[in-house]
Design a protein around this motif. Structure first.
Motif, PDB file in Angstrom:
ATOM      1  N   THR A  28      -9.094   5.594  -7.905  1.00 12.31           N
ATOM      2  CA  THR A  28      -8.445   6.847  -7.511  1.00 12.31           C
ATOM      3  C   THR A  28      -7.584   7.401  -8.638  1.00 12.31           C
ATOM      4  O   THR A  28      -7.584   8.612  -8.917  1.00 12.31           O
ATOM      5  CB  THR A  28      -7.590   6.627  -6.254  1.00 12.31           C
ATOM      6  OG1 THR A  28      -8.408   6.100  -5.208  1.00 12.31           O
ATOM      7  CG2 THR A  28      -6.959   7.939  -5.798  1.00 12.31           C
ATOM      8  N   GLN A  59       0.988   9.300  -5.466  1.00  9.38           N
ATOM      9  CA  GLN A  59       1.491  10.661  -5.274  1.00  9.38           C
ATOM     10  C   GLN A  59       2.352  11.095  -6.462  1.00  9.38           C
ATOM     11  O   GLN A  59       2.273  12.245  -6.923  1.00  9.38           O
ATOM     12  CB  GLN A  59       2.282  10.743  -3.974  1.00  9.38           C
ATOM     13  CG  GLN A  59       1.438  10.584  -2.720  1.00  9.38           C
ATOM     14  CD  GLN A  59       2.289  10.531  -1.465  1.00  9.38           C
ATOM     15  OE1 GLN A  59       3.490  10.256  -1.516  1.00  9.38           O
ATOM     16  NE2 GLN A  59       1.665  10.775  -0.320  1.00  9.38           N
ATOM     17  N   ASN A  78       0.826  -1.212   0.000  1.00  8.27           N
ATOM     18  CA  ASN A  78       0.000   0.000   0.000  1.00  8.27           C
ATOM     19  C   ASN A  78       0.855   1.255   0.000  1.00  8.27           C
ATOM     20  O   ASN A  78       0.518   2.257  -0.650  1.00  8.27           O
ATOM     21  CB  ASN A  78      -0.945   0.002   1.197  1.00  8.27           C
ATOM     22  CG  ASN A  78      -2.037  -1.037   1.058  1.00  8.27           C
ATOM     23  OD1 ASN A  78      -2.351  -1.474  -0.044  1.00  8.27           O
ATOM     24  ND2 ASN A  78      -2.618  -1.448   2.193  1.00  8.27           N
ATOM     25  N   ARG A 101       2.006   1.750  -3.414  1.00  2.00           N
ATOM     26  CA  ARG A 101       0.937   2.273  -4.257  1.00  2.00           C
ATOM     27  C   ARG A 101       0.659   3.752  -3.966  1.00  2.00           C
ATOM     28  O   ARG A 101       0.418   4.545  -4.882  1.00  2.00           O
ATOM     29  CB  ARG A 101      -0.323   1.439  -4.039  1.00  2.00           C
ATOM     30  CG  ARG A 101      -0.223   0.027  -4.618  1.00  2.00           C
ATOM     31  CD  ARG A 101      -1.412  -0.828  -4.234  1.00  2.00           C
ATOM     32  NE  ARG A 101      -1.334  -2.149  -4.857  1.00  2.00           N
ATOM     33  CZ  ARG A 101      -2.194  -3.134  -4.613  1.00  2.00           C
ATOM     34  NH1 ARG A 101      -3.187  -2.949  -3.737  1.00  2.00           N
ATOM     35  NH2 ARG A 101      -2.059  -4.303  -5.227  1.00  2.00           N
ATOM     36  N   VAL A 102       0.664   4.108  -2.673  1.00  2.00           N
ATOM     37  CA  VAL A 102       0.449   5.510  -2.317  1.00  2.00           C
ATOM     38  C   VAL A 102       1.555   6.387  -2.901  1.00  2.00           C
ATOM     39  O   VAL A 102       1.311   7.484  -3.433  1.00  2.00           O
ATOM     40  CB  VAL A 102       0.362   5.675  -0.796  1.00  2.00           C
ATOM     41  CG1 VAL A 102       0.399   7.156  -0.411  1.00  2.00           C
ATOM     42  CG2 VAL A 102      -0.911   5.021  -0.267  1.00  2.00           C
ATOM     43  N   ARG A 103       2.780   5.869  -2.782  1.00  2.00           N
ATOM     44  CA  ARG A 103       3.901   6.635  -3.341  1.00  2.00           C
ATOM     45  C   ARG A 103       3.737   6.809  -4.852  1.00  2.00           C
ATOM     46  O   ARG A 103       3.954   7.902  -5.404  1.00  2.00           O
ATOM     47  CB  ARG A 103       5.220   5.920  -3.027  1.00  2.00           C
ATOM     48  CG  ARG A 103       6.442   6.604  -3.624  1.00  2.00           C
ATOM     49  CD  ARG A 103       7.719   5.863  -3.231  1.00  2.00           C
ATOM     50  NE  ARG A 103       7.669   4.451  -3.573  1.00  2.00           N
ATOM     51  CZ  ARG A 103       7.890   3.987  -4.821  1.00  2.00           C
ATOM     52  NH1 ARG A 103       8.153   4.823  -5.811  1.00  2.00           N
ATOM     53  NH2 ARG A 103       7.843   2.686  -5.063  1.00  2.00           N
ATOM     54  N   LEU A 125      -7.602   1.662  -5.779  1.00  2.00           N
ATOM     55  CA  LEU A 125      -6.500   2.497  -6.258  1.00  2.00           C
ATOM     56  C   LEU A 125      -6.693   2.843  -7.734  1.00  2.00           C
ATOM     57  O   LEU A 125      -6.413   3.961  -8.162  1.00  2.00           O
ATOM     58  CB  LEU A 125      -5.169   1.790  -6.037  1.00  2.00           C
ATOM     59  CG  LEU A 125      -3.917   2.557  -6.492  1.00  2.00           C
ATOM     60  CD1 LEU A 125      -3.809   3.902  -5.763  1.00  2.00           C
ATOM     61  CD2 LEU A 125      -2.659   1.723  -6.248  1.00  2.00           C
TER      62      LEU A 125
END
Length: 798
Positions: free
Chosen positions: A261, A145, A137, A140-142, A258
């Motif tokens: 998003t 971003q 996660n 994935r967040v990185r 994701l």
């Protein structure tokens, strides 16, 4: 007293201990095992005794025992908390922790304590799974971003594929990631990679489904899975992203969320990019149209504006531009030398119909070589004045700028402005032709012919405008022995200025015949313009020159001073006799005039301010420059002088104002004059006197003989046919050097009659015609014979 503890023997403690106990020989053979271990593993009593422990290890624990645990135990004599897996009797696995000691013999034994680690290993696996999930996660967040940051820096919609493809590969391990953008015109999705055709929104595939549902769509394809997420801004779909995976493994809910998003973030970035592109496009269009209008307004002429228009359109708006104007089949195209397009008749009819209906929408056109174009009507004042053809570069839409599609609204606005500008130029040229014809008709006059002076003029309009001005010049006889010279400048431009100039020119001529002098003429002009508003504030330089004495009287009403160049090239500005422009003099204030004697051989220059005034330069410096040039060219033939001075003073071909220049040469030799009594015996004296005068003028023998003979013949004809030998009458003779010729005037006041008999003279005029270059006979009141002979080169010493 404390309660006594129950008795327990050692055997029970060993068998029922909360951990497994095993005794093994050094080679791993089980010697003894307690009941607790047997219960955990499901083996019965005696099933394990005599077997090697390696047989009940599971998986890699057997190898670990042989390669690590046993050697380490022999070295350290003891090991603690070694993880191992045992195979139960039913084949399942028991997770355990081992403590072992090696006891020296005899006999040597390995004592092993086994603890059940099933719950601990389950916890560790769960912890490891959570850790891996958290790391995934975080990755994935990185990446999300990173996508957001990279999308925020994008300037073109086509660049959105790069960040999304990176996420597909690194966050989801997708084997292929494709981005489709919505083409609203075609109602389809266009793949950014160019692979494959457009995908219609009515297609049953997952791309169209995702665009319609605004949500993720999963599609199980042969040999893999395809997941499509829409690119959404608010509730508008701008495109879709397709993630393709090999195999049938499903993604977790976090991955699907994701993807949603990413679709929202990329959609917002696309929306921002399109807003930026639209803003940039509109700003560019507004700037281009402003530059176009400014450039066309600064370009003179109907054809000139058409050429300038196509130069501006290529290559910023089109790869090729062509303008076909209705008047005289005029055409302008760019690039120069490109093959012109022939627009089909039906297309022209459609374009003209649209133009007449007030619509500026274009009609598409395609050439045989595949080039696409758009034909637009050029309208002005409810009429179609021509067509504008724009072609696109290869694989470009018609009317496409290098940065963005210019769009139909822009093309319509462009055609509207172009048509109006071209029509304004056409109307301006027409007005200019009318005004210019009027002005030149007023300027072009026949100067009084007199060998004692010569006149040359130059008129040049301002180059930056099509309007004519009010500059004028004139030369006219004020008496038999004097000539009036005037140059003026009416305030303003256009037809009203040209009309005012004509009235003022006529008024000066009429008032000058009163022979009251320049000051009186200006006073009368003040009275004239008092009721003639268009003539007020006109500047005038007026002079009268006596052709016999050389006396020059002059006055300037707000005008620049005349320039006198005396023989030898000595320039002098005539600064005296100055006063205000016409109509600006206070009541009762007299106009001044000045007088001087002009040496023969001098030149007088009168001019308007357009010749000497120049932006950024002092007027005095420009006046000094004119004086220098006039002195430098004082021997230049008068016919070339005006043009050379104008070229030198206006090196760019023109100035910001109209200009006119009048140059007058005051002949440098007195004329020959004689009054011959009407007696044939007087001819000998006339011939001798005229021959001497011609000799002093440098005329050669051959030319002198012809001029003298022709003059004597003309006088003889006047005595015989004009006066009938009346000795009380006289014949006037005037001879003057005029440039490269000698002009002779013979005049009588008698009544010409034909010969009375064949014996009388009758061949005189034929003889004169052979001897002289030109011959004119005026039989009005009396008879005047005007003769002119061009002198052979090198034979006139003037």
């Amino acid at each position: 007293m404390p309660e006594p503890l129950p008795d327990e023997n050692a055997e029970d403690l060993y068998d029922s201990a909360p951990c497994g106990y095993l005794s093994l020989r050094p080679d791993g053979t089980i010697v003894r095992v307690n009941r607790t271990f047997l219960d955990w593993t499901g083996y019965g009593p005696g099933e394990l005794t005599g077997r090697r422990i390696q047989e009940i290890y599971a998986g890699g624990s057997r190898i670990f025992h042989e390669t690590h645990l046993a050697p380490l135990l022999h070295l350290q004599r003891e090991v603690r908390e070694i993880a191992a897996e045992f195979r139960r009797a039913d084949g399942t696995r028991l997770d355990a922790l081992i403590n072992a000691q090696l006891r020296d013999g005899p006999p040597a034994l390995m004592r092993m304590t086994v603890f059940d680690a099933t719950d601990r290993r389950t916890y560790e696996r769960e912890l490891l799974a959570e850790r891996r999930r958290a790391e995934r996660n975080a990755t994935r967040v990185r990446l999300l971003q990173d996508v957001v940051l990279r999308c925020a820096a994008l300037e073109r919609a086509e660049e959105i594929a790069g960040p999304i493809e990176r996420v597909g590969a690194e966050a989801f391990a997708a084997t292929r990631t494709r981005v489709f953008l919505l083409d609203e015109t075609a109602a389809a999705l266009r793949p950014l990679d160019g692979a494959g055709p457009l995908v219609s929104l009515d297609d049953p595939g997952p791309e169209a489904q995702a665009a319609g549902r605004l949500d993720v769509v999963e599609d199980a394809a042969a040999g893999g899975v395809r997941i499509v997420t829409p690119l959404v801004a608010d509730v508008r779909v701008l495109g879709v992203v397709s993630f393709e995976f090999d195999g049938g493994g499903a993604l977790d809910d976090g991955a699907i969320e994701l993807m949603r998003t990413i679709g929202r973030q990329a959609g917002q970035a696309l929306d921002r990019i399109r807003l930026l592109e639209e803003t940039t496009r509109r700003a560019w269009q507004s700037g281009f149209l402003a530059r176009l209008s400014r450039a066309l307004s600064e370009t003179a002429g109907y054809a000139g504006r058409a050429r300038r228009l196509v130069e501006l359109l290529v290559p910023e708006v089109a790869a090729y531009a062509q303008i076909d104007l209705e008047e005289a089949g005029a055409r302008a195209s760019a690039p120069e030398g490109a093959d012109g397009w022939t627009v089909p008749t039906d297309v022209l009819a459609a374009v003209h119909a649209a133009g007449r209906a007030g619509r500026l929408t274009g009609v598409p056109l395609m050439a045989t070589d595949g080039r696409r174009a758009m034909v637009l009507p050029l309208r002005a004042r409810n009429a179609v004045i021509g067509t504008l053809l724009l072609t696109a570069a290869e694989q470009d839409a018609p009317g496409r700028a290098g940065r963005a599609d210019v769009g139909p609204d822009f093309l319509a606005d462009l055609a509207d402005r172009a048509g109006l500008s071209l029509d304004n130029a056409r109307l301006s040229e027409r007005d200019r032709e009318v005004a210019d014809t009027l002005q030149r008709s007023l300027l072009s006059g026949t100067w009084p012919q007199d060998p004692r002076y010569r006149v040359a003029t130059e008129y040049r309009p301002a180059v930056h405008t099509l309007e004519v001005g009010g500059d004028w010049y004139d030369v006219f006889a004020t008496s038999a022995e004097s000539v009036g010279i005037v140059v003026g400048d009416v305030v303003g431009r256009g037809l009203h200025a040209a009309s005012a100039m004509g009235q003022l020119r006529s008024a000066v001529r009429a008032l000058a015949t009163a022979q009251d002098g320049p000051a009186a003429v200006l006073r009368h002009m003040d009275e004239f313009v008092a009721s003639f508003a268009a003539g007020q504030m006109t500047t005038v330089a007026y002079a009268e020159l006596s052709l016999d004495s050389g006396e020059l009287r002059y006055a300037c009403a707000g005008h620049l001073p005349p320039l006198l160049v005396e023989p030898g090239g000595v320039p002098t500005y005539l600064w005296e006799a100055r006063s205000g422009p016409l109509g600006a003099t206070a009541g009762g204030r007299a106009r001044a005039e000045a007088a001087l004697t002009v040496p023969r051989g001098s030149r007088l220059l009168l001019y308007t301010d357009g010749l000497v005034e120049r932006r950024g330069e002092q007027l005095q410096r420009r006046l000094d420059r004119l004086a220098e040039l006039a002195a430098e060219h004082w021997q230049t033939p008068l016919s070339a002088l005006a043009g050379r001075l104008s070229d030198a003073m206006l090196p760019d071909g023109g100035g910001h104002d109209d200009m006119c220049l009048l140059a007058l040469d005051f002949a440098d030799a007195p004329p020959f004059r004689a009054e011959v009594p009407a007696r044939m015996s007087e001819l000998a004296g006339l011939r001798a006197a005229l021959d001497r005068w011609l000799a002093t003028q440098g005329v050669g023998d051959y030319d002198r003989f012809g001029i003298v003979l022709a003059t004597a013949e003309a006088v003889a004809n006047a005595i015989e046919h004009g006066y009938d030998f009346d000795e009380g009458r006289a014949v006037g003779v005037l001879a003057q050097v005029d440039g490269d010729a000698v002009a002779v005037r013979v005049a009588d006041s008698g009544q010409w009659r034909p010969p009375r008999s064949a014996l009388q003279r009758g061949r005189g005029l034929a003889l004169i015609g052979r001897l002289m270059t030109n011959l004119v006979i005026d039989r009005g009141v009396g008879t005047t014979v005007l003769m002119r002979r061009t002198v052979s080169p090198g034979r006139l010493g003037v």
